[in-house]
Each structure stands twice: as structure tokens, then as C-alpha cells.
Design a protein around this motif. Sequence first.
Motif, PDB file in Angstrom:
ATOM      1  N   MET A  69      31.783 -18.712 -33.444  1.00 12.90           N
ATOM      2  CA  MET A  69      33.013 -18.831 -32.320  1.00 12.90           C
ATOM      3  C   MET A  69      33.210 -17.485 -31.949  1.00 12.90           C
ATOM      4  N   THR A  70      33.362 -16.405 -32.721  1.00 12.55           N
ATOM      5  CA  THR A  70      33.859 -15.148 -32.093  1.00 12.55           C
ATOM      6  C   THR A  70      33.037 -14.692 -31.062  1.00 12.55           C
ATOM      7  N   GLN A  71      31.630 -14.878 -30.977  1.00  9.42           N
ATOM      8  CA  GLN A  71      30.756 -14.570 -29.892  1.00  9.42           C
ATOM      9  C   GLN A  71      31.270 -15.329 -28.638  1.00  9.42           C
ATOM     10  N   GLN A  72      31.536 -16.631 -28.598  1.00 13.15           N
ATOM     11  CA  GLN A  72      31.871 -17.232 -27.669  1.00 13.15           C
ATOM     12  C   GLN A  72      33.323 -17.282 -27.273  1.00 13.15           C
ATOM     13  N   ALA A  73      34.226 -16.732 -28.144  1.00 12.85           N
ATOM     14  CA  ALA A  73      35.506 -16.184 -27.608  1.00 12.85           C
ATOM     15  C   ALA A  73      35.367 -15.041 -26.837  1.00 12.85           C
ATOM     16  N   ALA A  74      34.518 -13.885 -27.336  1.00 15.76           N
ATOM     17  CA  ALA A  74      34.395 -12.614 -26.800  1.00 15.76           C
ATOM     18  C   ALA A  74      33.752 -12.981 -25.280  1.00 15.76           C
ATOM     19  N   ALA A  75      32.760 -13.965 -25.094  1.00 21.38           N
ATOM     20  CA  ALA A  75      32.286 -14.143 -23.853  1.00 21.38           C
ATOM     21  C   ALA A  75      33.135 -14.739 -22.908  1.00 21.38           C
ATOM     22  N   MET A  76      34.118 -15.758 -23.555  1.00 26.02           N
ATOM     23  CA  MET A  76      35.091 -16.096 -22.747  1.00 26.02           C
ATOM     24  C   MET A  76      36.046 -15.261 -22.173  1.00 26.02           C
ATOM     25  N   GLN A  77      36.477 -14.355 -22.982  1.00 23.97           N
ATOM     26  CA  GLN A  77      37.212 -13.314 -22.621  1.00 23.97           C
ATOM     27  C   GLN A  77      36.662 -12.396 -21.458  1.00 23.97           C
ATOM     28  N   THR A  78      35.263 -12.156 -21.885  1.00 28.27           N
ATOM     29  CA  THR A  78      34.612 -11.236 -20.582  1.00 28.27           C
ATOM     30  C   THR A  78      34.745 -12.084 -19.435  1.00 28.27           C
ATOM     31  N   TYR A  79      34.434 -13.309 -19.234  1.00 26.93           N
ATOM     32  CA  TYR A  79      34.556 -14.059 -18.290  1.00 26.93           C
ATOM     33  C   TYR A  79      35.854 -14.139 -17.498  1.00 26.93           C
ATOM     34  N   ASN A  80      36.881 -14.338 -18.274  1.00 33.57           N
ATOM     35  CA  ASN A  80      38.011 -14.169 -18.032  1.00 33.57           C
ATOM     36  C   ASN A  80      38.476 -13.146 -17.239  1.00 33.57           C
ATOM     37  N   ASN A  81      38.112 -11.842 -17.790  1.00 34.76           N
ATOM     38  CA  ASN A  81      38.573 -10.570 -17.272  1.00 34.76           C
ATOM     39  C   ASN A  81      37.879 -10.473 -15.958  1.00 34.76           C
ATOM     40  N   GLU A  82      36.461 -11.073 -15.812  1.00 29.55           N
ATOM     41  CA  GLU A  82      35.789 -10.655 -14.682  1.00 29.55           C
ATOM     42  C   GLU A  82      36.523 -11.693 -13.616  1.00 29.55           C
ATOM     43  N   LEU A  83      36.902 -12.737 -13.978  1.00 30.82           N
ATOM     44  CA  LEU A  83      37.383 -13.659 -12.907  1.00 30.82           C
ATOM     45  C   LEU A  83      38.970 -13.079 -12.464  1.00 30.82           C
ATOM     46  N   ALA A  84      39.647 -12.594 -13.299  1.00 31.04           N
ATOM     47  CA  ALA A  84      40.960 -11.960 -13.020  1.00 31.04           C
ATOM     48  C   ALA A  84      40.857 -10.829 -12.181  1.00 31.04           C
ATOM     49  N   LYS A  85      39.489 -10.000 -12.480  1.00 28.68           N
ATOM     50  CA  LYS A  85      39.223  -8.759 -11.580  1.00 28.68           C
ATOM     51  C   LYS A  85      38.678  -9.379 -10.375  1.00 28.68           C
ATOM     52  N   CYS A  86      37.972 -10.328 -10.016  1.00 28.65           N
ATOM     53  CA  CYS A  86      37.551 -10.965  -8.950  1.00 28.65           C
ATOM     54  C   CYS A  86      38.911 -11.357  -7.947  1.00 28.65           C
ATOM     55  N   ILE A  87      39.507 -12.125  -8.584  1.00 23.73           N
ATOM     56  CA  ILE A  87      40.778 -12.592  -7.995  1.00 23.73           C
ATOM     57  C   ILE A  87      41.739 -11.707  -7.561  1.00 23.73           C
ATOM     58  N   GLU A  88      41.776 -10.503  -8.391  1.00 22.12           N
ATOM     59  CA  GLU A  88      42.627  -9.256  -7.983  1.00 22.12           C
ATOM     60  C   GLU A  88      42.034  -8.611  -6.583  1.00 22.12           C
ATOM     61  N   ASP A  89      40.507  -8.402  -6.602  1.00 24.35           N
ATOM     62  CA  ASP A  89      39.922  -7.854  -5.636  1.00 24.35           C
ATOM     63  C   ASP A  89      40.077  -8.687  -4.364  1.00 24.35           C
ATOM     64  N   LEU A  90      40.100 -10.012  -4.511  1.00 29.35           N
ATOM     65  CA  LEU A  90      40.369 -10.937  -3.098  1.00 29.35           C
ATOM     66  C   LEU A  90      41.715 -10.718  -2.833  1.00 29.35           C
TER      67      LEU A  90
END
Length: 114
Positions: A1-22
Motif C-alpha cells: 500500500m505504500t506504493q499506492q499511497a505514494a502514487a496518491m500523494q503524487t496525484y494529489n500534488n499534481e492536482l494541487a499544482k494544476c489548481i494553483e496554475d488555474l
Amino acid sequence: MTQQAAAMQTYNNELAKCIEDLREKREELNSQIRQEEEEKERLQHDIRLLTDKLSRVNESLTQRLAARATFDQTLAETEAAYAKILESSQSLLSVLKQQTGNLSKATQPRRKEH
């Protein structure tokens, strides 16, 4: 699950960055909109001033055109009357010369005929 949590964290960071860019792009767009609205207000103000000025110039021009028409009419009438005066003066001078000639003949002594 650590791999899934890391992937989730990466997606979350990218999503936050996209929202901030918007959000940044939206703020940039808001800034451009405010600038254009200010420019629009300035232009509308200038248009009102120019429209008022145009109205005043048109009014003045109308008055001046009417005055010029009056001058033109007065000049035409005066020139026509002056031409008649010159014509009458010429006729009077002609009549006066003729009468003077007749008077001169009438006042000359007659020659005796033999």
C-alpha cells in the motif's frame, strides 16, 4: 500500500499544482479584464467629450454658414445696386454732355448770311 499511497500523494500534488496554475491564470485574466474595463471607461469618457465638442463645432459652423449666406446676399444686392448707380451715372453724363453741347450751340452768335 505504500506504493499506492505514494502514487496518491503524487496525484494529489499534481492536482494541487494544476489548481494553483488555474488560479494564477484566472488572476492574470482578471487583471487584464480590469485594465480593459478601465480603458473602456476612458474611451467612453473621451467619446462623450468629443461628442460634446463636435456638437459645439456643428452649432458654431451652422451659425457661421448662415452669417456667410447673409453676407453673400447683402454683397449681391449691393453690387447690383451699385451697377445700377453706375449705369444711371453714365446715362446722366451722356445726357449732360448732349445738353451742354446743345446749350453751347444755342449761345454761340449766329453768323450773318449775305
